[in-house]
Design a protein around this motif. Structure first.
Motif, PDB file in Angstrom:
ATOM      1  N   LEU A 294      -8.801  10.528  -2.725  1.00  0.00           N
ATOM      2  CA  LEU A 294      -8.582   9.115  -3.034  1.00  0.00           C
ATOM      3  C   LEU A 294      -9.877   8.457  -3.503  1.00  0.00           C
ATOM      4  O   LEU A 294      -9.880   7.696  -4.483  1.00  0.00           O
ATOM      5  CB  LEU A 294      -8.018   8.383  -1.810  1.00  0.00           C
ATOM      6  N   TRP A 295     -10.975   8.754  -2.819  1.00  0.00           N
ATOM      7  CA  TRP A 295     -12.267   8.205  -3.247  1.00  0.00           C
ATOM      8  C   TRP A 295     -12.644   8.741  -4.625  1.00  0.00           C
ATOM      9  O   TRP A 295     -13.194   8.017  -5.459  1.00  0.00           O
ATOM     10  CB  TRP A 295     -13.362   8.519  -2.231  1.00  0.00           C
ATOM     11  N   MET A 296     -12.340  10.013  -4.888  1.00  0.00           N
ATOM     12  CA  MET A 296     -12.654  10.571  -6.203  1.00  0.00           C
ATOM     13  C   MET A 296     -11.803   9.914  -7.289  1.00  0.00           C
ATOM     14  O   MET A 296     -12.279   9.721  -8.421  1.00  0.00           O
ATOM     15  CB  MET A 296     -12.462  12.090  -6.197  1.00  0.00           C
ATOM     16  N   LYS A 297     -10.576   9.559  -6.963  1.00  0.00           N
ATOM     17  CA  LYS A 297      -9.738   8.845  -7.932  1.00  0.00           C
ATOM     18  C   LYS A 297     -10.408   7.540  -8.335  1.00  0.00           C
ATOM     19  O   LYS A 297     -10.425   7.173  -9.532  1.00  0.00           O
ATOM     20  CB  LYS A 297      -8.351   8.576  -7.331  1.00  0.00           C
TER      21      LYS A 297
ATOM     22  N   LEU B  92       0.802  -1.223   0.000  1.00  0.00           N
ATOM     23  CA  LEU B  92       0.000   0.000   0.000  1.00  0.00           C
ATOM     24  C   LEU B  92       0.837   1.277   0.000  1.00  0.00           C
ATOM     25  O   LEU B  92       0.262   2.375  -0.038  1.00  0.00           O
ATOM     26  CB  LEU B  92      -0.930   0.006   1.225  1.00  0.00           C
ATOM     27  N   HIS B  93       2.155   1.149   0.033  1.00  0.00           N
ATOM     28  CA  HIS B  93       3.031   2.323   0.093  1.00  0.00           C
ATOM     29  C   HIS B  93       2.596   3.253   1.238  1.00  0.00           C
ATOM     30  O   HIS B  93       2.471   4.471   1.064  1.00  0.00           O
ATOM     31  CB  HIS B  93       3.031   3.079  -1.238  1.00  0.00           C
ATOM     32  N   LEU B  94       2.402   2.644   2.392  1.00  0.00           N
ATOM     33  CA  LEU B  94       1.854   3.408   3.513  1.00  0.00           C
ATOM     34  C   LEU B  94       2.775   4.516   3.986  1.00  0.00           C
ATOM     35  O   LEU B  94       2.300   5.526   4.519  1.00  0.00           O
ATOM     36  CB  LEU B  94       1.526   2.464   4.675  1.00  0.00           C
ATOM     37  N   GLU B  95       4.073   4.358   3.798  1.00  0.00           N
ATOM     38  CA  GLU B  95       4.963   5.439   4.225  1.00  0.00           C
ATOM     39  C   GLU B  95       4.668   6.707   3.445  1.00  0.00           C
ATOM     40  O   GLU B  95       4.629   7.806   4.011  1.00  0.00           O
ATOM     41  CB  GLU B  95       6.433   5.026   4.049  1.00  0.00           C
ATOM     42  N   LYS B  96       4.422   6.579   2.136  1.00  0.00           N
ATOM     43  CA  LYS B  96       4.072   7.743   1.327  1.00  0.00           C
ATOM     44  C   LYS B  96       2.739   8.329   1.783  1.00  0.00           C
ATOM     45  O   LYS B  96       2.576   9.548   1.919  1.00  0.00           O
ATOM     46  CB  LYS B  96       3.985   7.365  -0.149  1.00  0.00           C
ATOM     47  N   VAL B  97       1.766   7.460   1.975  1.00  0.00           N
ATOM     48  CA  VAL B  97       0.419   7.919   2.332  1.00  0.00           C
ATOM     49  C   VAL B  97       0.431   8.617   3.695  1.00  0.00           C
ATOM     50  O   VAL B  97      -0.107   9.723   3.853  1.00  0.00           O
ATOM     51  CB  VAL B  97      -0.576   6.741   2.344  1.00  0.00           C
ATOM     52  N   LEU B  98       1.052   7.994   4.677  1.00  0.00           N
ATOM     53  CA  LEU B  98       0.999   8.514   6.046  1.00  0.00           C
ATOM     54  C   LEU B  98       1.977   9.663   6.283  1.00  0.00           C
ATOM     55  O   LEU B  98       1.845  10.382   7.279  1.00  0.00           O
ATOM     56  CB  LEU B  98       1.253   7.382   7.045  1.00  0.00           C
ATOM     57  N   ASP B  99       2.919   9.846   5.376  1.00  0.00           N
ATOM     58  CA  ASP B  99       3.830  10.991   5.474  1.00  0.00           C
ATOM     59  C   ASP B  99       3.332  12.194   4.678  1.00  0.00           C
ATOM     60  O   ASP B  99       4.009  13.226   4.621  1.00  0.00           O
ATOM     61  CB  ASP B  99       5.233  10.613   4.977  1.00  0.00           C
ATOM     62  N   ALA B 100       2.154  12.064   4.055  1.00  0.00           N
ATOM     63  CA  ALA B 100       1.652  13.127   3.170  1.00  0.00           C
ATOM     64  C   ALA B 100       0.886  14.220   3.917  1.00  0.00           C
ATOM     65  O   ALA B 100       0.437  15.175   3.291  1.00  0.00           O
ATOM     66  CB  ALA B 100       0.744  12.524   2.095  1.00  0.00           C
ATOM     67  N   GLN B 101       0.742  14.098   5.223  1.00  0.00           N
ATOM     68  CA  GLN B 101       0.032  15.111   6.004  1.00  0.00           C
ATOM     69  C   GLN B 101       1.061  16.042   6.654  1.00  0.00           C
ATOM     70  O   GLN B 101       1.816  15.621   7.528  1.00  0.00           O
ATOM     71  CB  GLN B 101      -0.842  14.471   7.092  1.00  0.00           C
ATOM     72  N   GLU B 102       1.084  17.292   6.209  1.00  0.00           N
ATOM     73  CA  GLU B 102       2.056  18.258   6.724  1.00  0.00           C
ATOM     74  C   GLU B 102       1.336  19.540   7.144  1.00  0.00           C
ATOM     75  O   GLU B 102       1.269  20.515   6.382  1.00  0.00           O
ATOM     76  CB  GLU B 102       3.104  18.573   5.654  1.00  0.00           C
ATOM     77  N   PRO B 103       0.769  19.546   8.332  1.00  0.00           N
ATOM     78  CA  PRO B 103       0.087  20.762   8.815  1.00  0.00           C
ATOM     79  C   PRO B 103       1.025  21.963   8.809  1.00  0.00           C
ATOM     80  O   PRO B 103       2.233  21.833   9.063  1.00  0.00           O
ATOM     81  CB  PRO B 103      -0.321  20.384  10.244  1.00  0.00           C
ATOM     82  N   LEU B 104       0.478  23.122   8.512  1.00  0.00           N
ATOM     83  CA  LEU B 104       1.257  24.353   8.447  1.00  0.00           C
ATOM     84  C   LEU B 104       1.082  25.215   9.697  1.00  0.00           C
ATOM     85  O   LEU B 104       1.653  26.301   9.777  1.00  0.00           O
ATOM     86  CB  LEU B 104       0.865  25.156   7.205  1.00  0.00           C
ATOM     87  N   SER B 105       0.288  24.725  10.624  1.00  0.00           N
ATOM     88  CA  SER B 105       0.083  25.459  11.875  1.00  0.00           C
ATOM     89  C   SER B 105       0.196  24.472  13.035  1.00  0.00           C
ATOM     90  O   SER B 105       0.380  23.276  12.827  1.00  0.00           O
ATOM     91  CB  SER B 105      -1.306  26.121  11.878  1.00  0.00           C
ATOM     92  N   THR B 106       0.029  24.986  14.223  1.00  0.00           N
ATOM     93  CA  THR B 106       0.034  24.113  15.412  1.00  0.00           C
ATOM     94  C   THR B 106      -1.383  23.771  15.847  1.00  0.00           C
ATOM     95  O   THR B 106      -1.567  23.123  16.875  1.00  0.00           O
ATOM     96  CB  THR B 106       0.768  24.812  16.573  1.00  0.00           C
ATOM     97  N   ALA B 107      -2.381  24.166  15.063  1.00  0.00           N
ATOM     98  CA  ALA B 107      -3.786  23.930  15.423  1.00  0.00           C
ATOM     99  C   ALA B 107      -4.091  22.433  15.423  1.00  0.00           C
ATOM    100  O   ALA B 107      -3.737  21.710  14.496  1.00  0.00           O
ATOM    101  CB  ALA B 107      -4.717  24.656  14.454  1.00  0.00           C
ATOM    102  N   HIS B 108      -4.774  21.981  16.448  1.00  0.00           N
ATOM    103  CA  HIS B 108      -5.109  20.571  16.600  1.00  0.00           C
ATOM    104  C   HIS B 108      -5.932  20.055  15.424  1.00  0.00           C
ATOM    105  O   HIS B 108      -5.720  18.924  14.944  1.00  0.00           O
ATOM    106  CB  HIS B 108      -5.888  20.377  17.915  1.00  0.00           C
ATOM    107  N   ASP B 109      -6.856  20.857  14.917  1.00  0.00           N
ATOM    108  CA  ASP B 109      -7.821  20.389  13.924  1.00  0.00           C
ATOM    109  C   ASP B 109      -7.315  20.448  12.486  1.00  0.00           C
ATOM    110  O   ASP B 109      -8.015  19.989  11.573  1.00  0.00           O
ATOM    111  CB  ASP B 109      -9.128  21.183  14.035  1.00  0.00           C
TER     112      ASP B 109
END
Length: 277
Positions: free
Chosen positions: A55-58, A25-42
């Protein structure tokens, strides 16, 4: 120790030189793709919501393209399966709004400025789905002009018949009068509603036992648009709940723009035929 005491007994535990779940599943790529630009929790919620939607649209694009080919080749049963899957994909996308709606306006404002001018309006996969289905507006290519490879993909979609175009061409092959839709060649232009097409669908709906496959195709298309409309409605509701009537980050009028999109019909004659029965 029995297998009941150790349910993992027999499972592969050594993956040196073998393909593992994460490898496939190339999970390292998938799970490393989230890079928040702030410190906000949400912000992580916001990113994952949109990445999983893409991904669903793909997958939806894959299924719609395949359904178009199947209809063109008169292979309706596989097309039915593909269109059913597209409807269920949009059901899944609808459920995702429930998660995003747990974020309050106060929480969103903590990172909204980090988004810059990025906006879901710029999703080229969403644009591809609309173009593939039949809602074609050449002006909406402009947000993608800075990415030639993306623009080329969208141009290729516009150069060929849409899902609804292929359905109408099928009706013509089956002997139904669909007017200019039987000979139309400029697929880039927005299709105009047709009285002839409405009458053709009316004849099919009045005698479903005689035209069962076409009747079933019509209902699969309506099912897809039904879920698609619900997705649009939930989008409007979620945006209004979180940002009210403020302009969108991408410069649109926000909620008022999204409300206008609710009026767009992908398969207009299939909705109007209900009044004719």
């Amino acid at each position: 120790m029995t297998q009941a005491d150790n349910p993992a007994q027999g499972a592969q535990m050594e993956f040196r030189g073998r393909m593992s779940y994460g490898d496939y599943l190339h999970l390292e790529k998938v799970l490393d793709a989230q890079e928040p630009l702030s410190t906000a929790h949400d912000e992580l919620l916001f990113i994952i919501q949109h990445q999983t939607s893409e991904l669903w649209m793909k997958l939806a694009i894959h299924e719609i393209r395949s359904a178009i080919v199947a209809i063109r080749e008169d292979r309706l049963q596989p097309a039915f399966k593909m269109l059913t899957r597209v409807a269920r994909i949009f059901e899944q996308l609808n459920s995702a709004w429930d998660v995003l709606r747990t974020m309050t306006p106060s929480e969103y404002t903590q990172f909204r400025d980090s988004l810059g001018q990025s906006s879901g309006f710029q999703s080229y996969q969403y644009r591809a789905i609309e173009f593939l289905a039949g809602n074609r507006n050449n002006a909406l290519l402009k947000p993608h002009a800075h990415r030639p490879e993306v623009l080329g993909k969208l141009e290729d979609i516009l150069a060929a018949p849409s899902l609804y175009d292929e359905a109408l061409l099928l009706l013509a092959r089956q002997g139904f009068d669909v007017g200019v839709d039987a000979t139309r060649m400029d697929w880039r232009e927005t299709r105009q509603e047709s009285a002839a097409v409405l009458l053709a669908w009316r004849d099919i709906y009045r005698a479903p036992e005689e035209h069962w496959m076409l009747y079933e195709l019509a209902e699969k298309l309506v099912d897809f648009e039904d879920y698609f409309r619900r997705w649009r409605f939930n989008h409007v509701t979620t945006v209004e709940r979180i940002i009210g009537l403020k302009r969108g980050t991408g410069g649109t009028s926000g909620v008022s723009y999204l409300r206008k999109m609710l009026e767009v019909e992908l398969f207009p004659e299939l909705w109007k035929v209900r009044t004719e029965l």
